[in-house]
Design a protein around this motif. Sequence first.
Motif, PDB file in Angstrom:
ATOM      1  N   ASN A 183       0.818  -1.214   0.000  1.00 17.22           N
ATOM      2  CA  ASN A 183       0.000   0.000   0.000  1.00 17.22           C
ATOM      3  C   ASN A 183       0.856   1.271   0.000  1.00 17.22           C
ATOM      4  O   ASN A 183       0.475   2.290   0.571  1.00 17.22           O
ATOM      5  CB  ASN A 183      -0.965   0.004   1.200  1.00 17.22           C
ATOM      6  CG  ASN A 183      -2.160   0.912   0.955  1.00 17.22           C
ATOM      7  OD1 ASN A 183      -2.613   1.082  -0.172  1.00 17.22           O
ATOM      8  ND2 ASN A 183      -2.678   1.505   2.021  1.00 17.22           N
ATOM      9  N   ILE A 184       2.015   1.202  -0.639  1.00 17.02           N
ATOM     10  CA  ILE A 184       2.848   2.375  -0.892  1.00 17.02           C
ATOM     11  C   ILE A 184       2.510   2.818  -2.313  1.00 17.02           C
ATOM     12  O   ILE A 184       2.855   2.136  -3.281  1.00 17.02           O
ATOM     13  CB  ILE A 184       4.353   2.059  -0.787  1.00 17.02           C
ATOM     14  CG1 ILE A 184       4.669   1.411   0.569  1.00 17.02           C
ATOM     15  CG2 ILE A 184       5.183   3.313  -1.018  1.00 17.02           C
ATOM     16  CD1 ILE A 184       4.384   2.281   1.764  1.00 17.02           C
ATOM     17  N   LEU A 185       1.811   3.943  -2.433  1.00 22.20           N
ATOM     18  CA  LEU A 185       1.177   4.294  -3.700  1.00 22.20           C
ATOM     19  C   LEU A 185       1.830   5.507  -4.367  1.00 22.20           C
ATOM     20  O   LEU A 185       2.124   6.508  -3.723  1.00 22.20           O
ATOM     21  CB  LEU A 185      -0.312   4.567  -3.474  1.00 22.20           C
ATOM     22  CG  LEU A 185      -1.085   3.387  -2.855  1.00 22.20           C
ATOM     23  CD1 LEU A 185      -2.518   3.776  -2.567  1.00 22.20           C
ATOM     24  CD2 LEU A 185      -1.035   2.170  -3.774  1.00 22.20           C
ATOM     25  N   PHE A 186       2.013   5.386  -5.677  1.00 25.49           N
ATOM     26  CA  PHE A 186       2.689   6.401  -6.478  1.00 25.49           C
ATOM     27  C   PHE A 186       1.703   7.098  -7.413  1.00 25.49           C
ATOM     28  O   PHE A 186       0.672   6.532  -7.793  1.00 25.49           O
ATOM     29  CB  PHE A 186       3.787   5.766  -7.332  1.00 25.49           C
ATOM     30  CG  PHE A 186       5.026   5.384  -6.572  1.00 25.49           C
ATOM     31  CD1 PHE A 186       6.219   6.055  -6.802  1.00 25.49           C
ATOM     32  CD2 PHE A 186       5.014   4.354  -5.640  1.00 25.49           C
ATOM     33  CE1 PHE A 186       7.378   5.706  -6.116  1.00 25.49           C
ATOM     34  CE2 PHE A 186       6.159   3.997  -4.953  1.00 25.49           C
ATOM     35  CZ  PHE A 186       7.347   4.671  -5.187  1.00 25.49           C
ATOM     36  N   ILE A 187       2.048   8.331  -7.777  1.00 21.43           N
ATOM     37  CA  ILE A 187       1.380   9.055  -8.861  1.00 21.43           C
ATOM     38  C   ILE A 187       2.456   9.347  -9.897  1.00 21.43           C
ATOM     39  O   ILE A 187       3.423  10.053  -9.609  1.00 21.43           O
ATOM     40  CB  ILE A 187       0.738  10.361  -8.380  1.00 21.43           C
ATOM     41  CG1 ILE A 187      -0.325  10.082  -7.311  1.00 21.43           C
ATOM     42  CG2 ILE A 187       0.118  11.120  -9.558  1.00 21.43           C
ATOM     43  CD1 ILE A 187      -0.921  11.346  -6.694  1.00 21.43           C
ATOM     44  N   VAL A 188       2.309   8.790 -11.087  1.00 20.96           N
ATOM     45  CA  VAL A 188       3.310   8.926 -12.144  1.00 20.96           C
ATOM     46  C   VAL A 188       2.803   9.910 -13.192  1.00 20.96           C
ATOM     47  O   VAL A 188       1.698   9.758 -13.708  1.00 20.96           O
ATOM     48  CB  VAL A 188       3.597   7.556 -12.801  1.00 20.96           C
ATOM     49  CG1 VAL A 188       4.538   7.717 -13.984  1.00 20.96           C
ATOM     50  CG2 VAL A 188       4.175   6.598 -11.771  1.00 20.96           C
ATOM     51  N   LEU A 189       3.615  10.936 -13.491  1.00 17.47           N
ATOM     52  CA  LEU A 189       3.264  11.934 -14.505  1.00 17.47           C
ATOM     53  C   LEU A 189       4.209  11.772 -15.693  1.00 17.47           C
ATOM     54  O   LEU A 189       5.432  11.820 -15.534  1.00 17.47           O
ATOM     55  CB  LEU A 189       3.389  13.348 -13.945  1.00 17.47           C
ATOM     56  CG  LEU A 189       2.213  13.917 -13.138  1.00 17.47           C
ATOM     57  CD1 LEU A 189       1.929  13.082 -11.907  1.00 17.47           C
ATOM     58  CD2 LEU A 189       2.482  15.362 -12.730  1.00 17.47           C
ATOM     59  N   GLY A 190       3.639  11.580 -16.887  1.00 18.63           N
ATOM     60  CA  GLY A 190       4.484  11.372 -18.050  1.00 18.63           C
ATOM     61  C   GLY A 190       3.890  11.930 -19.321  1.00 18.63           C
ATOM     62  O   GLY A 190       2.659  12.034 -19.458  1.00 18.63           O
TER      63      GLY A 190
END
Length: 433
Positions: A192-199
């Motif tokens: 439950n370590i959550l990322f937001i990836v912007l590309g």
Amino acid sequence: MEGNILLTTQVYGVSNEQVETYIEREEVDQRFVDAISRNKHIIIYGASKQGKTALTNKHLFPFNYIKVNCSHNTTPVDIYKSIIRQLNIEFEESKEVSNTYGGEAKVGAKATLKIPFFGKGEASGEVSGKVEKEVTKSYKTIEFNLELAQDISEILKQVNFTKRIILENFHYLTEETQQQLSYDLRIFEDSNILFIVLGIWKEKNRLGQFNGDLLDRLFEIPVEPWNKEDLKKIAKEGEPLLSVDFSEIIDELIEKCFDSVGVFQELCKECCHAAQVFKTGSDIVEITKDHLLLAINKKLEDYSTRHIRSLEVFAEQKARNAEETPLYIPYYFLKVLFDCEYDEITEGFRKSVLLSKIKKIHHKPDNVRPSDIGYFLQTLISNQVKKRISPPIFDFDQGTSSVKVIDSTFHFFIRNCNKKEVFDFIPIPPGLN
């Protein structure tokens, strides 16, 4: 904000700060809000200057996340070190650590994290020669391997980490690093370590191409397209804040931005400046076609400087040795691009079509193989990043097997510039004169 004095740059334009004319779109903003409440990584994608960072800034406070800006040289370990540093965890890598037990000093080289905590634990004595008082700090010592996502997950759980981790400019990372992170994201999800990836890319499932196990485990949010009604709302939001009226030119203004909200915002700003509106006024000022023409010329001048230099660098190709003559695929790609109609550029070039067009104009057509075009396309982003073309202009969409323009300002530039004059700036490769 009505009644306050605002600068035009606070209302319209592209800025690191949130402008007053940010508008919410249900299919984008509500989707992002819903995604935040779920235990999934979030991927936000689209062309440059289309609102990816603005979306996260609108709905997240700084205390909701930590952010890591990626570059071509960034590795997964660099990202994980940055996360740990931002959490103010004391980080010791291959450093001598001395502990005293019963008067006996034991020295060893370790790679450890020292996590402060309240309660019983180890004690570290730090003594200065000029200060007689011994200062003791309690901490937990954890041995770790920063290359392992599992270790990072355990460290973050130790400090009760609940924030999101934003990875900005994911597209700048090498393909190898993107692939490694795609596998690591699957491990982080389990903890439950959550990322937001912007590309910057156009197609869905970009990360799923590296790790099929991520399919259906990501919440993907495209920030494009921007429809005409949304752009009209932006102009309308700003009119009472600056005492301006865009009604005379709004349709033409939307047409000239070529579906880029960043270009639209910049044209709105420059129209106001052309009308001598630099802040909120007392009398309403009508924005006219003359103001729009001045704004278009100003932005064309701004974008031309950067894009012409980027195209020059893009076309450069050096021979590996004195005996070799390169095929100069990047140069011929640009030659095809500048010979095409605008509609062809916006739709994208399919790999097979690009091969055919290049062979027709190439100085050695029989030497140009599908594999040469394939290699050029597969390394399209990485080569632009290496050449410091920021943001990248072109990307290869594997889903449709076509080249897409991913710099939203480039559409404006290519439509308004004199293509022949621009191409004349690009040096002819040696041997083709």
